[in-house]
Every structure is written in C-alpha cells, then in structure tokens.
Write a protein that holds these residues in place. Structure first.
Motif, mmCIF file in Angstrom:
data_model
loop_
_atom_site.group_PDB
_atom_site.id
_atom_site.type_symbol
_atom_site.label_atom_id
_atom_site.label_comp_id
_atom_site.label_asym_id
_atom_site.label_seq_id
_atom_site.Cartn_x
_atom_site.Cartn_y
_atom_site.Cartn_z
ATOM 1 N N MET A 21 -7.687 17.805 -15.980
ATOM 2 C CA MET A 21 -8.076 16.363 -15.628
ATOM 3 C C MET A 21 -8.061 16.082 -14.153
ATOM 4 N N ALA A 22 -9.093 15.459 -13.711
ATOM 5 C CA ALA A 22 -9.005 14.910 -12.550
ATOM 6 C C ALA A 22 -8.237 13.432 -12.280
ATOM 7 N N ALA A 23 -7.558 13.398 -11.135
ATOM 8 C CA ALA A 23 -6.855 11.990 -10.957
ATOM 9 C C ALA A 23 -8.142 11.459 -10.241
ATOM 10 N N VAL A 24 -8.419 10.270 -10.506
ATOM 11 C CA VAL A 24 -9.508 9.320 -9.851
ATOM 12 C C VAL A 24 -9.103 8.232 -9.401
ATOM 13 N N PHE A 25 -9.330 7.597 -8.219
ATOM 14 C CA PHE A 25 -9.161 6.342 -7.651
ATOM 15 C C PHE A 25 -10.562 5.469 -7.533
ATOM 16 N N ILE A 26 -10.873 4.267 -8.074
ATOM 17 C CA ILE A 26 -12.008 3.563 -7.911
ATOM 18 C C ILE A 26 -11.702 2.231 -7.427
ATOM 19 N N GLY A 27 -12.379 2.046 -6.167
ATOM 20 C CA GLY A 27 -12.462 0.517 -5.867
ATOM 21 C C GLY A 27 -13.316 -0.259 -6.941
ATOM 22 N N VAL A 28 -12.714 -1.473 -7.192
ATOM 23 C CA VAL A 28 -13.403 -2.276 -7.880
ATOM 24 C C VAL A 28 -13.592 -3.774 -7.272
ATOM 25 N N GLY A 29 -14.746 -4.325 -7.087
ATOM 26 C CA GLY A 29 -14.747 -5.591 -6.722
ATOM 27 C C GLY A 29 -15.967 -6.221 -7.048
ATOM 28 N N SER A 30 -15.852 -7.602 -6.806
ATOM 29 C CA SER A 30 -16.969 -8.571 -7.628
ATOM 30 C C SER A 30 -16.844 -10.145 -6.604
ATOM 31 N N SER A 31 -17.967 -10.503 -6.346
ATOM 32 C CA SER A 31 -18.225 -11.861 -5.660
ATOM 33 C C SER A 31 -19.086 -13.093 -6.446
ATOM 34 N N ILE A 32 -19.377 -12.535 -7.588
ATOM 35 C CA ILE A 32 -20.038 -13.289 -8.489
ATOM 36 C C ILE A 32 -19.366 -13.299 -9.689
ATOM 37 N N ASN A 33 -19.040 -14.778 -10.132
ATOM 38 C CA ASN A 33 -17.946 -14.782 -11.283
ATOM 39 C C ASN A 33 -17.003 -13.802 -11.398
ATOM 40 N N ARG A 34 -16.313 -13.845 -10.407
ATOM 41 C CA ARG A 34 -15.128 -12.639 -9.953
ATOM 42 C C ARG A 34 -14.371 -12.430 -11.116
ATOM 43 N N SER A 35 -13.528 -13.507 -11.527
ATOM 44 C CA SER A 35 -12.333 -13.052 -12.821
ATOM 45 C C SER A 35 -13.184 -12.425 -13.771
ATOM 46 N N GLU A 36 -14.035 -12.887 -14.445
ATOM 47 C CA GLU A 36 -14.705 -12.565 -15.598
ATOM 48 C C GLU A 36 -15.473 -10.883 -15.449
ATOM 49 N N ASN A 37 -16.206 -10.868 -14.297
ATOM 50 C CA ASN A 37 -16.847 -9.463 -14.049
ATOM 51 C C ASN A 37 -15.612 -8.477 -13.705
ATOM 52 N N ILE A 38 -14.517 -8.790 -12.866
ATOM 53 C CA ILE A 38 -13.542 -7.614 -12.919
ATOM 54 C C ILE A 38 -12.696 -7.706 -14.324
ATOM 55 N N ARG A 39 -12.482 -8.533 -14.951
ATOM 56 C CA ARG A 39 -12.070 -8.336 -16.229
ATOM 57 C C ARG A 39 -12.975 -7.445 -17.113
ATOM 58 N N LEU A 40 -14.241 -7.565 -17.207
ATOM 59 C CA LEU A 40 -15.076 -6.740 -18.033
ATOM 60 C C LEU A 40 -15.363 -5.566 -17.409
ATOM 61 N N GLY A 41 -15.315 -5.249 -16.112
ATOM 62 C CA GLY A 41 -15.340 -3.902 -15.381
ATOM 63 C C GLY A 41 -14.315 -3.217 -15.868
ATOM 64 N N ILE A 42 -13.090 -3.756 -15.743
ATOM 65 C CA ILE A 42 -11.655 -2.957 -16.185
ATOM 66 C C ILE A 42 -11.704 -2.654 -17.779
ATOM 67 N N ALA A 43 -12.338 -3.558 -18.635
ATOM 68 C CA ALA A 43 -12.310 -3.215 -19.923
ATOM 69 C C ALA A 43 -13.405 -2.163 -20.302
ATOM 70 N N ALA A 44 -14.752 -1.920 -19.451
ATOM 71 C CA ALA A 44 -15.460 -0.955 -19.635
ATOM 72 C C ALA A 44 -14.878 0.335 -19.032
ATOM 73 N N LEU A 45 -14.230 0.357 -18.200
ATOM 74 C CA LEU A 45 -13.544 1.541 -17.532
ATOM 75 C C LEU A 45 -12.442 1.988 -18.525
ATOM 76 N N GLN A 46 -11.673 1.122 -19.229
ATOM 77 C CA GLN A 46 -10.798 1.333 -20.078
ATOM 78 C C GLN A 46 -11.561 2.064 -21.438
ATOM 79 N N ALA A 47 -12.324 1.370 -21.752
ATOM 80 C CA ALA A 47 -13.251 1.910 -23.055
ATOM 81 C C ALA A 47 -13.771 3.305 -22.872
ATOM 82 N N GLU A 48 -14.154 3.891 -21.636
ATOM 83 C CA GLU A 48 -14.803 4.972 -21.177
ATOM 84 C C GLU A 48 -13.740 5.893 -20.875
ATOM 85 N N PHE A 49 -12.422 5.673 -20.228
ATOM 86 C CA PHE A 49 -11.696 6.557 -19.921
ATOM 87 C C PHE A 49 -10.105 6.520 -20.406
ATOM 88 N N GLY A 50 -9.690 5.452 -21.231
ATOM 89 C CA GLY A 50 -8.464 5.378 -21.623
ATOM 90 C C GLY A 50 -7.607 4.680 -20.730
#
Length: 164
Positions: free
Chosen positions: A1-30
């Motif tokens: 398994m590869a160790a991967v680092f991803i930069g996550v950013g948002s400037s539109i509805n920032r808190s919600e989009n960061i939260r949703l992005g993290i949730a989508a990553l968690q759903a895909e990768f654990g």
C-alpha cells in the motif's frame, strides 16, 4: 500500500466543503490522518481566504487511478472540470506525495510543497521527519527554513477531528 499525502483546500463555503471532501476521502480510502486546518490568503489572485490542510492516507490505487479519483471527488463537490488555476474553489484535492516517487510529468513531489506555506506548514506538522524525495531534507527542516513572511497563514481555531 502506498502512503499518500493530499493537499485539501477550499475558498467557497470553506468549512462545509472541507468537511465533505474529508468525508469523501474517508469513504473511498478508509482511515485518514489530518494536519491542523489553516487559513491563508489567496495566492496568485485577489479573492477570499482559503482553508487548507494535508491528509495522509494509504491506497492500493496507482497514481493515475488516484488522480482520476481525486478529480472525480472535486467534480462531485461542484468544481468545474476545466477551471482556471487562479480562481476561488469549492474543493481542491492535490496529490502532493505518492510514497517517495519522483515523476516530473505528474509533478511528484508536487512543486507547491516548496512554494506555498499553506502546503508546507501542514505537511511539516503531519510528517515532520519524512524526507522530501528530491532534496532529502525533512519537511520540518524545510518549514524551518521557509521565508515565513512570504505568505500569511494562521491556524483555524475550529478544528476537524484528528483522524477518521
């Protein structure tokens, strides 16, 4: 398994989009490991401030599959497929590191690691002793030597969970 680092950013509805992005990553990768959340001014254009953090995950997907998955998550969260580089964003997911692989055609390690405080600072906190695959220096040392007056960056008081 590869160790991967991803930069996550948002400037539109920032808190919600960061939260949703993290949730989508968690759903895909654990399980994910998250850096602290930072706020920074827009770089390269005048605009509202961004929220940024770095996520570490493990995957069996190859680099091409992973990038395709990240672009799909961005699109699902309202990012146009062909958006300009210097514009506000609903969600930005940038592959920073894929193990210690070096591939200039894919920009690995991503050049923004050394250019932008909003990438280097959270990466240095999440993986302080990991070494840059080209320079051989730790991210902690790279941050220590970064001209910190170059870009304004401050920790956001409302934090996301440490991990999922």
């Amino acid at each position: 398994m590869a160790a991967v680092f991803i930069g996550v950013g948002s400037s539109i509805n920032r808190s919600e989009n960061i939260r949703l992005g993290i949730a989508a990553l968690q759903a895909e990768f654990g399980e994910l490991l998250l850096s602290p959340l930072y706020e920074s001014e827009a770089v390269g254009f005048s605009g509202v401030n961004f929220y940024n953090l770095v996520v570490k995950l493990h995957t069996e997907q190859n680099i091409v599959e992973l990038i395709k998955k990240l672009k799909g998550i961005e699109k699902q969260h309202g990012r146009p497929e062909k958006s300009s580089k210097f514009t506000p964003r609903t969600l930005d997911l940038d592959l920073l590191l894929y193990d210690q692989q070096i591939d200039p055609d894919i920009d690995l390690p991503r050049g923004e690691i050394l250019k932008n405080a909003f990438v280097l600072k959270p990466l240095s906190e999440l993986a302080p002793t990991l070494r840059h695959p080209v320079l051989g220096e730790t991210y902690q040392a790279l941050w220590r030597n970064y001209p910190q007056q170059k870009q304004k960056l401050w920790k956001v008081s409302k934090q996301l969970p440490d991990h999922y």
